[in-house]
Each structure stands twice: as structure tokens, then as C-alpha cells.
Write a protein that holds these residues in place. Structure first.
Motif, short mmCIF file in Angstrom:
data_model
loop_
_atom_site.label_atom_id
_atom_site.label_comp_id
_atom_site.label_asym_id
_atom_site.label_seq_id
_atom_site.Cartn_x
_atom_site.Cartn_y
_atom_site.Cartn_z
N ALA A 73 0.84 -1.21 0.00
CA ALA A 73 0.00 0.00 0.00
C ALA A 73 0.86 1.25 0.00
CB ALA A 73 -0.92 0.00 1.22
N LYS A 74 1.96 1.21 0.74
CA LYS A 74 2.86 2.36 0.79
C LYS A 74 3.47 2.62 -0.58
CE LYS A 74 7.06 4.13 2.96
NZ LYS A 74 7.72 4.59 1.73
N ILE A 75 3.94 1.56 -1.22
CA ILE A 75 4.57 1.73 -2.52
C ILE A 75 3.55 2.22 -3.54
CG2 ILE A 75 5.74 0.50 -4.39
CD1 ILE A 75 7.02 -1.27 -2.19
N ASP A 77 1.04 4.10 -2.87
CA ASP A 77 0.90 5.53 -2.57
C ASP A 77 2.00 6.34 -3.26
OD1 ASP A 77 -1.35 5.40 -0.99
OD2 ASP A 77 -0.29 5.65 0.91
N GLU A 78 3.23 5.83 -3.19
CA GLU A 78 4.34 6.58 -3.78
C GLU A 78 4.14 6.72 -5.30
OE1 GLU A 78 5.69 7.92 -1.52
OE2 GLU A 78 6.33 6.62 0.12
N ALA A 79 3.61 5.67 -5.92
CA ALA A 79 3.30 5.78 -7.35
C ALA A 79 2.27 6.88 -7.55
CB ALA A 79 2.76 4.45 -7.87
N GLY A 80 1.27 6.92 -6.68
CA GLY A 80 0.26 7.98 -6.75
C GLY A 80 0.89 9.36 -6.58
N HIS A 81 1.80 9.46 -5.62
CA HIS A 81 2.46 10.75 -5.39
C HIS A 81 3.21 11.20 -6.65
CE1 HIS A 81 2.63 9.80 -0.80
NE2 HIS A 81 1.41 9.89 -1.28
N GLY A 82 3.87 10.25 -7.28
CA GLY A 82 4.56 10.57 -8.53
C GLY A 82 3.57 11.10 -9.56
N VAL A 131 13.35 8.15 6.23
CA VAL A 131 13.27 8.78 4.91
C VAL A 131 11.89 9.43 4.70
CG1 VAL A 131 13.41 8.39 2.42
CG2 VAL A 131 15.02 7.25 3.96
N ASP A 132 10.84 8.67 4.99
CA ASP A 132 9.51 9.28 4.89
C ASP A 132 9.35 10.37 5.95
OD1 ASP A 132 9.14 6.49 3.60
OD2 ASP A 132 7.37 7.61 2.96
N GLY A 133 9.94 10.15 7.11
CA GLY A 133 9.88 11.17 8.16
C GLY A 133 10.50 12.48 7.71
N GLU A 160 -1.44 11.32 3.14
CA GLU A 160 -1.16 9.90 2.95
C GLU A 160 0.14 9.45 3.60
OE1 GLU A 160 -3.55 9.64 -1.29
OE2 GLU A 160 -1.40 9.26 -1.28
N GLU A 161 1.03 10.42 3.84
CA GLU A 161 2.37 10.05 4.29
C GLU A 161 2.44 9.51 5.72
OE1 GLU A 161 5.24 9.63 3.02
OE2 GLU A 161 5.12 10.59 1.08
N SER A 162 1.52 9.96 6.58
CA SER A 162 1.77 9.67 7.98
C SER A 162 1.75 8.17 8.27
CB SER A 162 0.78 10.42 8.87
OG SER A 162 -0.52 10.15 8.45
N PHE A 163 0.97 7.42 7.49
CA PHE A 163 1.01 5.97 7.73
C PHE A 163 2.36 5.37 7.31
CE2 PHE A 163 -0.01 3.72 3.63
CZ PHE A 163 0.57 2.50 3.90
N HIS A 164 2.98 6.00 6.32
CA HIS A 164 4.29 5.49 5.86
C HIS A 164 5.31 5.51 6.99
CE1 HIS A 164 3.27 6.79 1.46
NE2 HIS A 164 2.36 6.01 2.00
N GLN A 165 5.33 6.64 7.68
CA GLN A 165 6.31 6.78 8.75
C GLN A 165 5.99 5.83 9.91
OE1 GLN A 165 6.58 10.54 10.74
NE2 GLN A 165 8.77 10.31 11.11
FE LIG Z 1 6.00 8.04 1.58
#
Ligand SMILES: [Fe+2]
Ligand SMILES: [Fe+2]
Lengths: 314, 99
Positions: A73-75, A77-82, A131-133, A160-165
Motif C-alpha cells: 500500500a505504501k509503494i 501511494d508513492e506511485a500515486g504521489h509521482g 526517509v519518509d519522516g 497519505e504520508e503519515s502511515f508510511h512513517q
Molecule cells: Fe512516503
């Protein structure tokens, strides 16, 4: 409609920024602002995309299903961010094809941090946590950047980022509460990711080439050094909680400044990795180009399918 | 769009999401896709991964006509001096309720 002189246009542009208004795609803007925004937003987009590679490396080896779905799910999300960020860059008059070409030819930069390898499962914890932090601290500032589409993308990304950290920290915590070998893995990951994470904020203010202009244009509202200090102040107590040691003998709480003092960053390493000599620069670019080329048949098939449907309808 | 074979990132679509039943659709960003159906799927995957929506619209970006920023003054000008379009323009005598 009266034609304004370029000085008048520039003055109004700056006024708008100073009044905390936003610049929108069709608004008049200083050409250098446009170029700088394209550079920054596309670099940011490329970082999200390349950032998927070191983590993608561990999907099939995640230790259990909970970790696996979280990492997937995190990865994703990163595709989405891109994608959000490529779209934002495109509003400035560059095409997606050009953006990808710049990445694949090596002309465009992406965050240096992704040129380091993820050697063990603990690295996935360290990446999420550190890194996400670090990215979050930067991105929170950018939520109010002067370019509207960029700022809006940042708001969405920050949500979306806070779950990543958190998932990263949870991985670290689990390892730190495990056996001695697991804790050692966590410590080793922290040792390797600490300094590159600090470098993510960029050179010291006095050596930062674009900072003054980006501050004037309300893109960088805080300096590299301020953001870096905030990151350190937040992360040190978290490391203490985990019971692992940050690899910096100079790290110490300073009662007077109410901040942590820390040691010298190895900027030679930073510039060396930027120049392409990091441990994974070549591997990352190669993997990215391969992914693009191997995805070509999917794009072609989608195009063919769309054409077929269109012809049928006609 | 029949450039099959060479690298082609397709058409640009603007995406509008309705967050809750009864709410208006709001612009959230854009996607690339070769046709409307795939634009809809891409929009779902890109913008509603956390149940952010009850409905999605995709519109070809080239079909949108927008006001131009340079003419924004003259364009919205006709509304500037029409204070009588606002309730505060009207006097309500003391003691009159529900007005
Ligand atoms: Fe992230
Ligand atoms: Fe991200």
C-alpha cells in the motif's frame, strides 16, 4: 485590455506571492519561476517514482502478510504521489513524455537517498521511519508553496504520508523488542540511514544555490538547516524510545538553544552521490528504464483497445 | 490518438470526485488515459485509494473552457457594484423577525 510592461507584471506577480495568494497555471509568471518550479516539481515526482525501487525489492520477502500489505500500500501511494506531481509539473507546459525522457536520460535528478541500498528487512523500517519522516517535514512546508497545483498535491500527499512513517517505526519497534540479532539489525539500519537522511534536506543554507530565490517566491518557507534541525529534534527521542543509538558522537541536547547539537555532515559523500557515484545510482536508473520498457506492451495494448472501441462505436 | 508503437502518454483528463452523497464534485487532479473508461479506472486508483469518493467524473482536459487570468478584472467586473444582490443591502426594522 491594457498591455502591462514586464516590470509591472513582475511587480504584481511578487505582490501576489507576498500577499499569500497562489499562482495558477494560466497566470502570468516570471519565466525563471516557471523553470524552477518545473525543475523542483519534476525532481520531486521522479523521487517518488524511483523511491519505489528500494522498497519494491522487499515485497516478496516481507516477514508476514500484515507487513506485506502495508508495504504494498505504501509503494502504491508513492506511485500515486509521482502521478500527482507529474500532473502538477505538466500544468507548467512540459509534457509527460519529456519528463520521463529527462529521468531516463539521467538529465533530471531525483532524491539522493534512493541511491542507497536496502540490504535487510530492517532497512524497510528505517526508510519508512527516517526517509519518509524527513520527506514529511519538507512536504508539510510545501503545502503552502506559492504554486497552486504543487501546494494542492502536497496537501494530498501529506495526508497519505503519515502511515508510511508509522509503519516504518512499527517495523523498527518490533525488531528492537525482538532478540539480540534483530535489535542489531535495527541498529545497523539506523547506522547506515542516519547520515543520508540528514542530507535529504540539502546543503547548508550558505551553500544552497536556489534557496534565496525559492524563498522569495514562497516555495521554500524555511531553510534547509531549519528543517534538518526539526527532523533531528523529533527523531532523537524516537531513537531513544527504540533503544538504539544514533551514530553521531557529537549529538547532544543543548539546554541554551533547546535543540540537539550534532556532528559534521560528510558533504563530499553527498556531492559524490549526486554526481552518480552512489552505491546504487546505475542500478536504479537501469531498473527504472527496464520497468518503462517492459511496460510498453501494456500501454500499447491499452491504446489498441481504446482505438478498437472507438472504431466500433463510429 | 493512434500513435501506437512510439512512447505515448495519452490524453490528459481532469478528475472530479464527490466525497460524500449530496456533496458537489470537486476537482482533485488529473490522469492520463487512452479513453474515458480507462481514465475512470486510473482516476479511481489514483485519487480514491482510501474511500475518498462516492462518485468520480473524468473530463478531457481539452474540453474545458476557462476564464483567462489577464481578463479576470473585466470579466467579474459586472458583479462588483451590485450590492443589492446581498441581504445586507436591505433595511429590516427593529422587531421584525424571520427576515
Ligand atoms: Fe512516503
Ligand atoms: Fe511519497
Amino acid at each position: 485590455m491594457t498591455t502591462l510592461t514586464s516590470e509591472e507584471l513582475e511587480r504584481r506577480f511578487q505582490e501576489k506571492i507576498d500577499e499569500n495568494q497562489y499562482i495558477e497555471p494560466k497566470d502570468w509568471m516570471i519565466e525563471k519561476y516557471r523553470q524552477n518550479m518545473i525543475r523542483q516539481i519534476s525532481q520531486h515526482a521522479h523521487s517518488e517514482v524511483v523511491g519505489m525501487l528500494p522498497e519494491g525489492n522487499w515485497i516478496t520477502r516481507a516477514p508476514n502478510l500484515r507487513r506485506k500489505v502495508a508495504l504494498l500500500a505504501k509503494i502504491q501511494d508513492e506511485a500515486g504521489h509521482g502521478l500527482y506531481l507529474y500532473s502538477a509539473a505538466e500544468t507548467l507546459g512540459i509534457t509527460r513524455e519529456e519528463l520521463l525522457e529527462q529521468l531516463h536520460s539521467g538529465k533530471a535528478k531525483y532524491s539522493n537517498i534512493f541511491n542507497y541500498p536496502t540490504l535487510t528487512w530492517a532497512d524497510i523500517g528505517a526508510v519508512g521511519w527516517l526517509v519518509d519522516g524527513a520527506a514529511i517535514i519538507n512536504q508539510v512546508m510545501l503545502q503552502r508553496a506559492s504554486y497552486g497545483p504543487y501546494a494542492r498535491a502536497m496537501v494530498r500527499i501529506c495526508r497519505e504520508e503519515s502511515f508510511h512513517q508509522r509503519q516504518g517505526f512499527e517495523i523498527m519497534l518490533t525488531l528492537c523488542r525482538g532478540n539480540a540479532e534483530q535489535k542489531e539489525m535495527a541498529q545497523d539500519a539506523l547506522n547506515r540511514w542516519w547520515w543520508p537522511s540528514l542530507m535529504m534536506f540539502g546543503p547548508n543554507d550558505k551553500d544552497s544555490p536556489h534557496s534565496a530565490e525559492m524563498a522569495k517566491w514562497r516555495v521554500k518557507r524555511e531553510t534547509n538547516d531549519e528543517l534538518r534541525q526539526r527532523f533531528i529534534d523529533r527523531v532523537v527521542p524516537q531513537a531513544d524510545f527504540l533503544g538504539i543509538k544514533i551514530p553521531d558522537s557529537k549529538l547532544k541536547w543543548n539546554e541554551t538553544s533547546q535543540h540537539y547539537d550534532f556532528g559534521q555532515i560528510n558533504w563530499d559523500e553527498f556531492y559524490n552521490v549526486i554526481k552518480g557515484n552512489g552505491p546504487c545510482n546505475r542500478e536504479r536508473l537501469k531498473a527504472r528504464i527496464e520497468a518503462h520498457e517492459q511496460g510498453k506492451w501494456v500501454r500499447d495494448a491499452a491504446t489498441a483497445y481504446a482505438n478498437k472501441r472507438k472504431n466500433k462505436a463510429a | 490518438m493512434t500513435t501506437q508503437g512510439k512512447d505515448n502518454q495519452w490524453l490528459l483528463w481532469e478528475v472530479f470526485v464527490q466525497s460524500k452523497s449530496g456533496q458537489p464534485h470537486k476537482h482533485v487532479g488529473s490522469v492520463h488515459a487512452p479513453d474515458a473508461e480507462m481514465a475512470l479506472l486510473n482516476a479511481r486508483d489514483t485519487y480514491t485509494r482510501r474511500n475518498e469518493g462516492t462518485s468520480v467524473w473524468v473530463v478531457p482536459a481539452q474540453s474545458i473552457t476557462a476564464s483567462t487570468p489577464e481578463e479576470v478584472g473585466a470579466f467579474f467586473d459586472p458583479a462588483f457594484d451590485k450590492v443589492y444582490r446581498h441581504p445586507t443591502f436591505y433595511n429590516v426594522p427593529e422587531g421584525v423577525k424571520y427576515l
